[in-house]
Design a protein around this motif. Sequence first.
Motif, PDB file in Angstrom:
ATOM      1  N   THR B  24       3.506  18.111  -7.176  1.00 58.35           N
ATOM      2  CA  THR B  24       4.190  18.124  -6.058  1.00 58.35           C
ATOM      3  C   THR B  24       3.948  16.959  -5.046  1.00 58.35           C
ATOM      4  O   THR B  24       4.870  16.880  -4.337  1.00 58.35           O
ATOM      5  N   ARG B  25       2.763  16.217  -5.256  1.00 58.12           N
ATOM      6  CA  ARG B  25       2.519  15.225  -4.277  1.00 58.12           C
ATOM      7  C   ARG B  25       3.140  13.987  -4.725  1.00 58.12           C
ATOM      8  O   ARG B  25       3.446  13.862  -5.780  1.00 58.12           O
ATOM      9  N   ARG B  26       3.552  13.325  -3.740  1.00 57.56           N
ATOM     10  CA  ARG B  26       4.311  11.770  -4.018  1.00 57.56           C
ATOM     11  C   ARG B  26       3.380  10.664  -3.724  1.00 57.56           C
ATOM     12  O   ARG B  26       3.811   9.590  -4.011  1.00 57.56           O
ATOM     13  N   ASN B  27       2.274  11.032  -3.032  1.00 57.59           N
ATOM     14  CA  ASN B  27       1.494   9.872  -2.690  1.00 57.59           C
ATOM     15  C   ASN B  27       0.702   9.447  -3.748  1.00 57.59           C
ATOM     16  O   ASN B  27      -0.163  10.308  -4.509  1.00 57.59           O
ATOM     17  N   VAL B  90       2.939   3.579  -1.729  1.00 55.26           N
ATOM     18  CA  VAL B  90       2.176   4.165  -2.785  1.00 55.26           C
ATOM     19  C   VAL B  90       3.208   5.557  -3.268  1.00 55.26           C
ATOM     20  O   VAL B  90       2.595   6.175  -3.857  1.00 55.26           O
ATOM     21  N   VAL B  92       5.181   7.728  -5.511  1.00 57.07           N
ATOM     22  CA  VAL B  92       5.759   7.373  -6.742  1.00 57.07           C
ATOM     23  C   VAL B  92       6.976   7.502  -6.991  1.00 57.07           C
ATOM     24  O   VAL B  92       7.844   7.037  -7.777  1.00 57.07           O
ATOM     25  N   ASP B  93       7.928   8.258  -5.977  1.00 61.74           N
ATOM     26  CA  ASP B  93       9.435   8.172  -6.252  1.00 61.74           C
ATOM     27  C   ASP B  93      10.067   7.065  -5.913  1.00 61.74           C
ATOM     28  O   ASP B  93      11.146   6.686  -6.500  1.00 61.74           O
ATOM     29  N   VAL B  95       8.797   4.193  -7.062  1.00 64.04           N
ATOM     30  CA  VAL B  95       8.513   3.244  -7.895  1.00 64.04           C
ATOM     31  C   VAL B  95       9.171   3.431  -9.237  1.00 64.04           C
ATOM     32  O   VAL B  95       9.000   4.700  -9.820  1.00 64.04           O
ATOM     33  N   HIS B  96       9.997   2.509  -9.597  1.00 63.23           N
ATOM     34  CA  HIS B  96      10.724   3.053 -10.986  1.00 63.23           C
ATOM     35  C   HIS B  96      10.703   1.972 -12.094  1.00 63.23           C
ATOM     36  O   HIS B  96      11.275   1.765 -12.848  1.00 63.23           O
ATOM     37  N   LEU B  97       9.068   1.441 -12.158  1.00 60.51           N
ATOM     38  CA  LEU B  97       8.690   0.558 -12.961  1.00 60.51           C
ATOM     39  C   LEU B  97       8.958   1.047 -14.418  1.00 60.51           C
ATOM     40  O   LEU B  97       9.070   0.047 -15.381  1.00 60.51           O
TER      41      LEU B  97
END
Lengths: 325, 100, 171, 635
Positions: B24-27, B90, B92-93, B95-97
Amino acid sequence: MMDFLVATVLKIALVMGLVLLAVAYLTWLERKVIGDIQVRYGPSRVGRFGLLQPIADGIKLMFKEDIVPANADRLIFCLAPAISIIPALIVFAVIPFGPSFVITDVNVGLLYVFAVTSLGVYGIVLAGWASNSKYALLGGLRSSAQMVSYELSLGLSVVGVVMMAGSLSLVDIVEAQKGSWYGILPRWNVIPQFLGFVIFLVSSNAELNRAPFDLPEAETELVAGFHTEYSSMKFALFFMAEYANMIGASAMATTLFLGGWQGPLLPPVFWFVLKVFCFLFLFMWLRATVPRFRYDQLMGFGWKVLLPLALVNVMFTAAALLMFA
Amino acid sequence: MVPLWAYLFLSAFLFAVGVVGVATRRNALVIFMSIELMLNAVNLSFVAFARFLHSLDGQVFVFFVMTVAAAEVAVGLAIIIAIFRNAETVNVDEVHLLKG
Amino acid sequence: MEWALFLIFALVAAVAAAGMVLQRSPIYSALCLILALFAQGGLYVLLHAELIAAVHIFVYAGAIMVLFLFVIMLLDLRPESHPPVQFNRVGVLAGFVLAGALLVELALGVGPRIILGPRGPYDLETLRMVGNTQAVGRVLFGEYLIPFELTSVILLAAMVGAMVLAKRRLE
Amino acid sequence: MIQYIWLVPAFPLVGVVINGLFGRSYLRERAHLVAVPAAGLSFLVALLIALEVVAGRTLDLHLYPWIVAGHFQVPIGFLVDPLATVMMLTVTFVGLLIHIYSIGYMHGDPGYPRFFVYMNLFMFSMLMLVLANNYLLMFLGWEGVGLCSYLLIGFWYEKKTATDAGNKAFLVNRVGDAGFLLGLFLLWTTCGTLQYAEVFARAAALPAPLTAPAVGGVSLVTWITLLLFIGAMGKSAQLPLYVWLPDAMEGPTPVSALIHAATMVTAGVYMVARSSPLYSLAPPTLELVATIGALTALFAATIACVQTDIKRVIAYSTISQLGYMFLGAGVGAYASGIFHLATHAFFKALLFLGAGAVIHALHGEQDLQRMGGLRRPLKLTAYTFLIGAAANAGVFPLAGFWSKDEILFAAFTTGHYGLWALGLAGAFLTAFYMTRLYCLTFEGPFRGDPAHARHLHDAPPSMALPLLVLALGSVVVGGLLGYPPEHGLVHQFLAPSLAAAPEAAGHASAGLLAGLSLGVAGAGIGAGTLLYLRWRDVPELLAARFQRAYRLLWHQYYVDEVYWDWIASPLMRLSAFLWRGFDVTIVDGAVDGVARLLELGSWRVRRLQTGVVFNYVLSILAGAVLLLGYLVLGR
């Protein structure tokens, strides 16, 4: 059960009281010593030889206004000094002051000491973070990098001692240093482990954030580093933590390298205290004479000199033990 | 004596909390901490089993887990720093690497 | 007594772990995790794994979490004040549901009826006699010597990787 | 000491590792400081072990199970017996000298450390070859020396001819190795083992399955030995697989001396001698070996008579001498073959190193017609070269005389009169071309570039020392080890490792035969002296008079051309056809088709890859829940 509890509580109270008293008078001692070295008088007004100076300082600090910066993280800001002082004090739980004068002898005593002292960094880091001030943040960052770096060589420097004693218990380590070589030389680890001893002293000095490794609070660069924003009793706690840590480090050096309480004729506790004071004096002396490192020098010294030396020490100790034991 | 299942329940709970954190976290840092929590939950059950099976293998495994965790943290944090330098986030949503 | 200690530690660990996930600010998350780790260290002591407990605190609290704090400070991550731009509610919900399912399954799997295999030679008496540290050391450097040595390779690889990553910008 | 046999190959291997890792970056011009001591220590240990072997100890050491696959078990192991000892001493001693020589010869070459890596690697491989206690490990060394040979021939890889020569050597050797491998397969299926001790025990104890007529009315052991001999033909440059050796002279001269004269090319002879218990059970193979040997000896000698490249002449001489060794082995005189191998190592290495000194002095000139009169400026080289040439020619009492004479004697006494006559003719030619070589190089007026004439200098100390040592060896080794003939030290020493020589079929006086071959050699030397020292214009007249024969010899019987036209180019045309017709359309088509199929099938599934970590985590989690659910609830 009750007896045990009472005895333990009494021991704890005695040790803590003594340590806190020592902390108070250590500030006086340091000012005096540095004053002498710099051909000044040091504190001399409050009481004879300024002997009441620490008490006066304490009273002053207690009654100062307690300021919390507006943008600070209040909870952590208040928590940090406490986090700083607690590890500094609970280290003494396992340090043997005399043959039976130890609060508790843990099987993994040495590891306990390291685990606990490694927590001291939180106080500084959190203080730096919570102040929400550039200088404080920089001090905190420096401090965490420095302490993590020097913890490695600190840990490795005592591996030789552990190997020679074959135990992690501090009491066992002291016991292992009983007796003498050829009837004259005391069987202290400082002789076979001289390299480890030097590394230990230097690294612990760095862990204490004291000159010449006082980068986290370098006045000339960072105002006062991590405790720039602190005042009153919170500030005093940081100070007490530093001095308590100093005593702790000196006690550890005594235990690990100078045979702890061992000594002839006089009571063991006396020997222990004497040795501890020797180290305390050494730390003060260092502060008075050696200039501060530059930051890159500090890191380079830790990683490129101390750490390899400590590894070499471990290897040689192991080889020597394999050959002669 | 506290029975084994009590430790295992606690371990399961901590693990599930870690899973929630990861899911659930995105950090990225918090996700990372959650992973550490999951590893530690497993460690707890290792030690508990070691205690109740009268064997030290569990404790030895904890050592290995810690080693791997330390290595993982070193690399993971380095990755996070590298990502932050590039993407200034930071999260993650954002960052689409992984998309080719 | 033991139950009381267990309950205290377990409660602290559970609450702190939950706090870690629920806190907005990464630094509070980290602090909660540190607290949880301490509680876990206490549990290790309860389980008579003193060495593991000390190493656990030393490694996690002393090194790993300091590193986390360091990175948080380095990146200067303040609490997420504004609400997320594209908050994936369905996904978060799915995460909670799945984690709950996992917990239920795990709990069902480890109920009181759990069956233990054959016991090893290290009961409390033996441990007390040999010494916990010595016993673990013997197993670690005996039976598990090669895996132990291999971990050094992992650490080396991680070290090199971390340096390379931290030094250069991602392409 | 003998149980430390593994040290002998280990030292060069350590040299390889050190120079391979640090040679280019750190050691550079100091590479020999590692390589030469490695070879030296290897020789020292070999010498100490040899002393124990002389005292009668042998060892079959199993060091480590190398391959264990069901019944197929091959150890890393060493067999130390007299035969291996002779080979080991030859390899390490000559190898050491040539390492020392290379310090001077290769000085200043950009690939200096690389050269020593290859040389040490070669020493290691060659020692594995001769010390192995089973055929597969021997094959490892066999391939290893082949690789080193390839690398060293093509050492100056900027030169097209050098890389071509390397490729040629490699490819021709593959043909031989294919035979060798087939031989090993057959050996294993027959005996179920590749260990020397067990194979020979089986061959001796239970001859029935091995010697009974099998495929095509020929016994299995004959097939095995024939196939193994094909390998020997390739490695030891016998007809018809000799073509790579003359071209191999493209490599640096120390390489030619060590690999393509003294050691590697003798591996075939060693292999035949090592397998002598098998070969002795297969008379047809032995006949073939002897015939090929004698034919090669004469054939190569004729070519050597007209070549003008100094190294090429010596190369053909090497082929010819290898022929003699096989002749010896083929008529059952294995000890004589090995003896000739050892003496040949000395004088042929000496000749090559002398040639190297000449080339070095002339700044790379290799053409005999541009030499001459070098005796005065290159005194030491000239005299040592003369000793080597005389030893090769079979002059009494130098090394070559003893061993070659023994082989001819053995051929005669076993009733191979025809082969003996071929060998004798070869001996005449040998003496002739050796004289020619010496005279063209060192006598008469200097015909080369006058600019070079003033800078002629003799070999530097590091090159002179090996020359002197080898010259001394060429003088004394033959008599020391080989007298009296057939019962000399070397024969008695080798006897336990080899199959017994067959009974003498004919009777002949050793003295008479020796006298005859001496006379032949003398005639050859006389002819050579007359033609190339006295009447210097006659050779050209002769060449003009017998133009067709001369052309034939000059072009080396057109063997290369024949191989090219009849084998290589048809193969290449076939390959080109297969490439265009089969590879491009069918193989590539199939591969591309699979890829296209996947692409077609996956364009929808591709959307699952969102690149968002969150989605991946959820799917991992869902999987974990499902799996755990099955484990907990499913039962």
